[in-house]
Write an enzyme that holds these catalytic residues in place. Structure first.
Site, PDB file in Angstrom:
ATOM      1  N   GLU A 164       0.731  -0.859   0.285  1.00 31.92           N
ATOM      2  CA  GLU A 164       0.256  -0.225  -0.364  1.00 31.92           C
ATOM      3  C   GLU A 164       1.030   1.522   0.536  1.00 31.92           C
ATOM      4  O   GLU A 164       0.204   2.041  -0.684  1.00 31.92           O
ATOM      5  CB  GLU A 164      -0.649  -0.347   0.971  1.00 31.92           C
ATOM      6  CG  GLU A 164      -1.618  -1.649   1.422  1.00 31.92           C
ATOM      7  CD  GLU A 164      -1.928  -2.738   1.897  1.00 31.92           C
ATOM      8  OE1 GLU A 164      -0.261  -2.048   2.342  1.00 31.92           O
ATOM      9  OE2 GLU A 164      -2.152  -3.928   1.362  1.00 31.92           O
ATOM     10  N   ASP A 196     -15.412 -11.133   7.636  1.00 34.27           N
ATOM     11  CA  ASP A 196     -14.284 -10.965   7.603  1.00 34.27           C
ATOM     12  C   ASP A 196     -13.828 -10.274   8.994  1.00 34.27           C
ATOM     13  O   ASP A 196     -13.046 -10.368   9.383  1.00 34.27           O
ATOM     14  CB  ASP A 196     -13.529  -9.524   6.952  1.00 34.27           C
ATOM     15  CG  ASP A 196     -13.223 -11.040   5.132  1.00 34.27           C
ATOM     16  OD1 ASP A 196     -13.414 -11.676   5.649  1.00 34.27           O
ATOM     17  OD2 ASP A 196     -12.640 -10.253   4.065  1.00 34.27           O
TER      18      ASP A 196
END
Lengths: 268, 312
Positions: free
Chosen positions: B56, B115
């Site tokens: 990222e 999740d």
């Protein structure tokens, strides 16, 4: 510019670095002096640029990822004609176009830096844009040895070779010191050439103070196709001023007026 | 029943639309292109799409470099990772240089669902809110996602667009979208409900329940969190004197904070905040999590009743 002229220019740049840091009273002489020959050669013998039109779209890009060495960049930009030499005496002052780390306020600086580890990614973006626009400019990025302890550098190292950025040339100022001490004692980087090779880069190892080797390295890097190049330049921290060489204290401390006087005598 | 859409589906389609019109549009992703829907753009414009892998920080750095060469860059991944792992890159390289990067992150909030906490960004708005030069927008439904993406491109500078994961119902009769200008979805005089993102629908439902109790609630869609629409906040304070602020985010640092700051300085009134109170998310279905974290219309109604019961 010929080798002797470049040597002379580098000496002048070193003098400017000392003068501006002494005047500012803070800043980073060690790494500025260790990368002086590299960046001087780049700007005065290699880079395609136009100081009268800093944002010329076809210019070669230079990005200083090790931003704390901006006194060097500012001196080179001023000597190239991006702004008046007198501006150098405003380094780190309120309202100055010469901030403590590279900044968009400075003509010739496109992207600010200072937080280590981020610049190689930025340089990849510039290189990819060049490929997309089918422009033939090259992108040079100066990184520090301590800096490559940042994980993002290795994310970028992977990406540059994945994208075959042969228009990208990283220059590693390998002066073997970081703020807290010797690189080998803080966080070892070796085997450095093997690491960059393993990440798919063409590596060129040189003496970062040998003008002939520096010029040859830039030319050789330009000829390498389908992969990025890195010039691993072995340098001396504080190069050119005897009492600053390999002295950790001068990583981030400006010379006092007396020290500056002594340094300028050595560099005359 | 109104149409259900995923904001990220609309994002993917809008990128295609933009890509066809403008060759300077470049899209980057960090190995989540099928989830963020940037994969559609990648398929049609492989030369202008870069998947940087699970990296990222590099994503934001490369985006900055491309933008410095006049590209209009979209950088996408999940909100948790885009903001959480690359805040310094967004702050120092993208925002400080005012580079034209559109950070469009999906899977924000607890409605990520199963999740669990590691993937449910509840702090992202707070983290971006404090960065100068940034614009923050979040759509209330599918069609508004397109409006926000187009507005982000019209704005020359860095933008953070916050998208969710799940399908959301399309809201009818929305106001005209304008970046930085909130609009009133439903007029009311007793209380205002200022909401953003998926909470706008809950706010509307709450207003309907309140109407049955003869209480009229104004509902405002504050789609642009930064810069906040001060005029609208002050207007709500003056006209209704009570405000409930709703966001799928921590109650600190996000929309509620931005609204409260305006109120405290300009026109203090009583407020209630609907948001996550100093805890992490967890696994569950989006509907279960909406209940668990008190994000339902009924929760908003309760907050409104509490406020309306206060006489001072």
């Amino acid at each position: 510019m010929q080798i002797r002229e470049l040597e002379k220019k580098a000496r002048k740049i070193r003098r400017l670095i000392i003068q501006m840091l002494a005047k500012a009273g803070s800043g980073h002489p060690g790494g500025s002096l260790s990368s002086t020959d590299l960046v001087t050669c780049l700007y005065f013998a290699k880079l395609r640029h136009n100081p009268k039109n800093p944002e010329w779209p076809d210019r070669d890009r230079f990005h200083m990822s090790k931003g704390h060495c901006c006194p060097l960049w500012y001196a080179v930009l001023a000597e190239s004609g991006y702004f008046k030499i007198d501006e150098l005496w405003n380094l780190r002052k309120l309202g100055s176009i010469l901030q403590g780390h590279p900044d968009w306020r400075t003509p010739g600086v496109t992207v600010a830096s200072g937080s280590l580890g981020q610049g190689l990614s930025v340089a990849i973006g510039m290189a990819l844009a060049g490929k997309l626009d089918k422009k033939d400019y090259r992108v040079y990025c100066l990184i520090g040895d301590g800096e490559i302890q940042e994980g993002q550098i290795w994310e970028a190292a992977m990406a540059a070779s994945h994208y075959s950025c042969d228009n990208l040339c990283a220059i590693l100022d390998y002066n073997c010191y970081q703020i807290d001490g010797k690189i080998s004692e803080i966080m070892e980087l070796e085997p450095l050439v093997d690491k960059w090779k393993a990440f798919g880069w063409h590596t060129i190892k040189i003496d970062g103070h040998n003008i002939r080797q520096i010029l040859q390295a830039f030319d050789r890097a330009e000829k390498i196709k389908n992969k990025p190049s890195i010039i691993i330049a072995r340098t001396t921290k504080g190069k050119g001023v005897s009492f600053m060489e390999n002295v950790v204290d001068f990583h981030g401390r400006a010379p006092t007026p007396e020290e500056a006087k002594k340094a300028l005598e050595e560099l005359s | 029943m109104s149409e259900m859409m995923m904001a990220r589906d609309v994002y993917g389609d809008t990128l295609l639309e933009l890509g066809r019109k403008n060759k300077d549009i470049v899209v980057l992703d960090a190995d989540l292109s099928s989830s963020t829907r940037t994969a559609k753009f990648a398929k049609e414009f492989p030369d202008r799409f870069f998947n940087v892998g699970v990296a990222e920080q590099n994503l934001m750095g490369i985006a900055a470099g491309l933008a410095s060469c006049k590209k209009i860059v979209f950088a996408s991944t999940f909100a948790m990772f885009g903001i959480g792992r690359a805040w310094g890159q967004i702050r120092n390289t993208i925002a400080y240089n005012e580079l034209n990067v559109k950070i469009v992150l999906t899977h924000a909030g607890v409605t990520v669902g199963p999740d669990g906490a590691s993937h449910q960004a509840l702090e992202d708005v707070a983290l971006v809110n404090v960065i100068p030069n940034m614009v923050i927008m979040t759509p209330c439904d599918g069609p508004e996602t397109r409006e926000i993406i187009l507005a982000a491109v019209r704005h020359d500078g860095p933008v953070y667009v916050r998208l969710g994961r799940s399908k959301v119902p399309t809201i009818d009769d929305k106001g005209k979208f304008q970046m930085g200008k909130a609009y009133i979805l439903r007029e009311g005089k007793d209380i205002s409900i200022i909401a953003c993102g998926i909470m706008v629908k809950q706010a509307l439902d709450a207003a309907k329940i309140l109407a049955a109790e003869n209480k009229s609630a104004r509902v405002v869609n504050m789609h642009t969190i930064k810069p906040i629409d001060k005029e609208m906040v002050i207007d709500c304070a003056r006209k209704t004197n009570r405000i409930v602020i709703c966001e799928e985010h921590m109650i600190t640092g996000g929309l509620a904070a931005a609204v409260s700051e305006v109120l405290a300085e300009e026109n203090p009134v009583r407020i209630e905040r609907i948001g996550v109170k100093n805890r992490f998310g967890q696994s569950g279905s989006p509907a279960e999590l909406m209940k668990e974290y008190h994000f339902t219309a009924e929760d908003i109604v309760k907050a409104c009743r509490r406020l309306l019961a206060k006489t001072t």
